[in-house]
Design a protein around this motif. Sequence first.
Motif, PDB file in Angstrom:
ATOM      1  N   VAL A  48       0.759  -1.105   0.025  1.00 10.15           N
ATOM      2  CA  VAL A  48       0.097  -0.011  -0.046  1.00 10.15           C
ATOM      3  C   VAL A  48       0.854   1.173   0.093  1.00 10.15           C
ATOM      4  O   VAL A  48       0.603   2.026  -0.630  1.00 10.15           O
ATOM      5  CB  VAL A  48      -0.870  -0.166   1.196  1.00 10.15           C
ATOM      6  CG1 VAL A  48      -1.824   1.206   1.287  1.00 10.15           C
ATOM      7  CG2 VAL A  48      -1.887  -1.148   1.204  1.00 10.15           C
ATOM      8  N   SER A  49       1.958   1.139   0.977  1.00  8.62           N
ATOM      9  CA  SER A  49       2.821   2.233   0.853  1.00  8.62           C
ATOM     10  C   SER A  49       3.540   2.674  -0.802  1.00  8.62           C
ATOM     11  O   SER A  49       3.611   3.726  -0.874  1.00  8.62           O
ATOM     12  CB  SER A  49       4.102   2.077   1.678  1.00  8.62           C
ATOM     13  OG  SER A  49       4.713   1.044   1.379  1.00  8.62           O
ATOM     14  N   TYR A  50       3.742   1.762  -1.235  1.00 11.32           N
ATOM     15  CA  TYR A  50       4.253   1.997  -2.872  1.00 11.32           C
ATOM     16  C   TYR A  50       3.142   3.042  -3.566  1.00 11.32           C
ATOM     17  O   TYR A  50       3.539   3.622  -4.236  1.00 11.32           O
ATOM     18  CB  TYR A  50       4.736   0.589  -3.441  1.00 11.32           C
ATOM     19  CG  TYR A  50       5.693  -0.251  -2.991  1.00 11.32           C
ATOM     20  CD1 TYR A  50       6.328   0.077  -1.833  1.00 11.32           C
ATOM     21  CD2 TYR A  50       5.928  -1.392  -3.479  1.00 11.32           C
ATOM     22  CE1 TYR A  50       7.263  -0.831  -1.173  1.00 11.32           C
ATOM     23  CE2 TYR A  50       6.590  -2.456  -2.814  1.00 11.32           C
ATOM     24  CZ  TYR A  50       7.152  -2.071  -1.700  1.00 11.32           C
ATOM     25  OH  TYR A  50       8.116  -3.063  -1.072  1.00 11.32           O
ATOM     26  N   LEU A  52       0.701   4.590  -2.361  1.00 14.50           N
ATOM     27  CA  LEU A  52       0.690   6.004  -2.094  1.00 14.50           C
ATOM     28  C   LEU A  52       1.691   6.738  -2.403  1.00 14.50           C
ATOM     29  O   LEU A  52       1.730   8.091  -2.806  1.00 14.50           O
ATOM     30  CB  LEU A  52       0.410   6.191  -0.456  1.00 14.50           C
ATOM     31  CG  LEU A  52      -0.983   5.197  -0.082  1.00 14.50           C
ATOM     32  CD1 LEU A  52      -0.896   5.251   1.426  1.00 14.50           C
ATOM     33  CD2 LEU A  52      -2.266   5.796  -0.772  1.00 14.50           C
ATOM     34  N   LYS A  53       3.067   6.464  -2.303  1.00 14.68           N
ATOM     35  CA  LYS A  53       4.227   7.126  -2.527  1.00 14.68           C
ATOM     36  C   LYS A  53       4.427   7.541  -4.038  1.00 14.68           C
ATOM     37  O   LYS A  53       4.670   8.529  -4.411  1.00 14.68           O
ATOM     38  CB  LYS A  53       5.383   6.259  -2.240  1.00 14.68           C
ATOM     39  CG  LYS A  53       5.621   6.229  -0.756  1.00 14.68           C
ATOM     40  CD  LYS A  53       7.020   5.558  -0.472  1.00 14.68           C
ATOM     41  CE  LYS A  53       7.316   5.635   1.311  1.00 14.68           C
ATOM     42  NZ  LYS A  53       8.340   4.645   1.464  1.00 14.68           N
ATOM     43  N   ASP A  56       1.985  10.359  -4.524  1.00 16.18           N
ATOM     44  CA  ASP A  56       2.493  11.314  -3.723  1.00 16.18           C
ATOM     45  C   ASP A  56       3.544  12.093  -4.318  1.00 16.18           C
ATOM     46  O   ASP A  56       3.875  13.281  -4.351  1.00 16.18           O
ATOM     47  CB  ASP A  56       3.095  11.066  -2.084  1.00 16.18           C
ATOM     48  CG  ASP A  56       3.268  12.018  -1.315  1.00 16.18           C
ATOM     49  OD1 ASP A  56       2.842  13.371  -1.478  1.00 16.18           O
ATOM     50  OD2 ASP A  56       4.221  11.918  -0.511  1.00 16.18           O
ATOM     51  N   LEU A  91      -8.330   4.593   1.304  1.00 19.27           N
ATOM     52  CA  LEU A  91      -7.600   5.636   1.928  1.00 19.27           C
ATOM     53  C   LEU A  91      -7.551   6.969   0.911  1.00 19.27           C
ATOM     54  O   LEU A  91      -7.537   8.206   1.562  1.00 19.27           O
ATOM     55  CB  LEU A  91      -6.030   5.334   2.130  1.00 19.27           C
ATOM     56  CG  LEU A  91      -5.796   4.087   3.258  1.00 19.27           C
ATOM     57  CD1 LEU A  91      -4.382   3.700   3.367  1.00 19.27           C
ATOM     58  CD2 LEU A  91      -6.072   4.774   4.532  1.00 19.27           C
TER      59      LEU A  91
ATOM     60  N   LYS B  40       6.142  -0.347   8.169  1.00 22.38           N
ATOM     61  CA  LYS B  40       5.274  -0.524   6.960  1.00 22.38           C
ATOM     62  C   LYS B  40       4.209   0.751   7.139  1.00 22.38           C
ATOM     63  O   LYS B  40       3.818   1.499   6.189  1.00 22.38           O
ATOM     64  CB  LYS B  40       4.487  -1.821   7.015  1.00 22.38           C
ATOM     65  CG  LYS B  40       4.713  -2.450   5.700  1.00 22.38           C
ATOM     66  CD  LYS B  40       3.669  -3.717   5.751  1.00 22.38           C
ATOM     67  CE  LYS B  40       4.484  -4.845   4.936  1.00 22.38           C
ATOM     68  NZ  LYS B  40       3.607  -6.135   4.970  1.00 22.38           N
ATOM     69  N   GLU B  43       5.524   4.186   6.741  1.00 23.86           N
ATOM     70  CA  GLU B  43       5.851   4.526   5.296  1.00 23.86           C
ATOM     71  C   GLU B  43       4.443   4.594   4.354  1.00 23.86           C
ATOM     72  O   GLU B  43       4.545   5.248   3.459  1.00 23.86           O
ATOM     73  CB  GLU B  43       6.668   3.387   4.715  1.00 23.86           C
ATOM     74  CG  GLU B  43       8.120   3.421   5.245  1.00 23.86           C
ATOM     75  CD  GLU B  43       8.923   4.923   5.445  1.00 23.86           C
ATOM     76  OE1 GLU B  43       8.558   5.496   4.555  1.00 23.86           O
ATOM     77  OE2 GLU B  43       9.375   5.315   6.242  1.00 23.86           O
ATOM     78  N   THR B  44       3.472   4.143   5.234  1.00 23.29           N
ATOM     79  CA  THR B  44       1.890   4.314   4.437  1.00 23.29           C
ATOM     80  C   THR B  44       1.596   5.774   4.958  1.00 23.29           C
ATOM     81  O   THR B  44       1.015   6.332   3.919  1.00 23.29           O
ATOM     82  CB  THR B  44       1.095   3.201   4.913  1.00 23.29           C
ATOM     83  OG1 THR B  44       1.923   1.927   4.422  1.00 23.29           O
ATOM     84  CG2 THR B  44      -0.252   3.109   4.162  1.00 23.29           C
ATOM     85  N   ALA B  46       3.078   8.459   5.934  1.00 21.59           N
ATOM     86  CA  ALA B  46       3.739   9.742   5.543  1.00 21.59           C
ATOM     87  C   ALA B  46       3.155   9.965   4.145  1.00 21.59           C
ATOM     88  O   ALA B  46       2.560  11.425   4.118  1.00 21.59           O
ATOM     89  CB  ALA B  46       5.293   9.301   5.389  1.00 21.59           C
TER      90      ALA B  46
END
Lengths: 140, 222
Positions: A48-50, A52-53, A56, A91, B40, B43-44, B46
Amino acid sequence: MEKFTLEIVLLYCQNCVGNSLDFAEDCAKAGGFTVRPAIMPCSSKVEVSYLLKLLDDGADAVQIVACPKTNCKLLVGSTKIEKRVEYARGLIESIGMGAERIGLCFEKELSSKQLVDIAGGRAELMRPLGANPMKKGVTL
Amino acid sequence: MIIAEWKPIDELVENLKSYKKILLVGCATCVAECAAGGEKEVETLAPLLHMAMKNKGYDVEISTKTLERQCEWEFVDEIAGLASGVDAILSIACGIGIQAVAERYSKTPVYPGVNTTSLAIRQEPGLWLARCAACGECVLGETFGLCPIARCAKSLMNGPCGGTRKDGKCEIDENIDCVWTLIVEKAKERGCLDSLRKINKTKNWSNSQHGGPKRVVRKELR
């Protein structure tokens, strides 16, 4: 607001494509959007972080291409990414970015042209949302 | 483990909107296990927070760090350099970790990014169930290893109450077992149902939060 071309990041599983891909030619033919393809060992490697990054950092949308659930070499990879995409869409919807900036489809034996077409489909779905406000040069 | 859950993004934006440089700090222990405050999640959160703030007209710079344990001073000290260069700190550790950071870096405003909710076990992926209320006087020996304080909606010591559903679930939630039904079943299984008839001493609630802030001293360790 500056003029811009929609930028679609395409994350695809290495197992859902054919043997020879020629993105250079097919991406060049894409109209109204650019594609940044990235091959993944399995769609479930996408966190999920990838997603959103990438948004972003200014990508207008991220399209993930996974294998059909019954065809996943890691058995549960496609099921996992489906849940993560649903969560990530929730999200970004909650902060007013629009869920359509993240998409997922399940396909197999795709050519590079078919992958670019899928990215084009995502571009059309998210076009009503406008440019990503995180993109440099876009003023709110 | 200690369980925490993200605060609503709108609340975080509201708390942080007057700052330009924010340090988001996670903890790699309990809150990582409950997928709320580990690396995790840091990093989500942020990029999500950065986008949410920019969408509302607040352009912020968010740096990140995940400490091994935010409830140990040795680890909290690791962010000394980072903390000195930011306007505010957002911690997504449990309430203990958040307070440790706030105490160590008292000149910098520290905000909670999560609500600490319970002491729970991960029953299966994506499902955590409360197991302990830190009540200070454990009765698990008398209740066959099933906690009536944390797992009974009324924290009864003499259940089950009249609200148990026919299928053995709690009246407040069809997905939660009536722990007293489980205790009775376990007693039957062990052939010691009579043990539940025993009149226990009144529970000493002064060992729980009702007795004021807890202070534990172990002279041999000091």
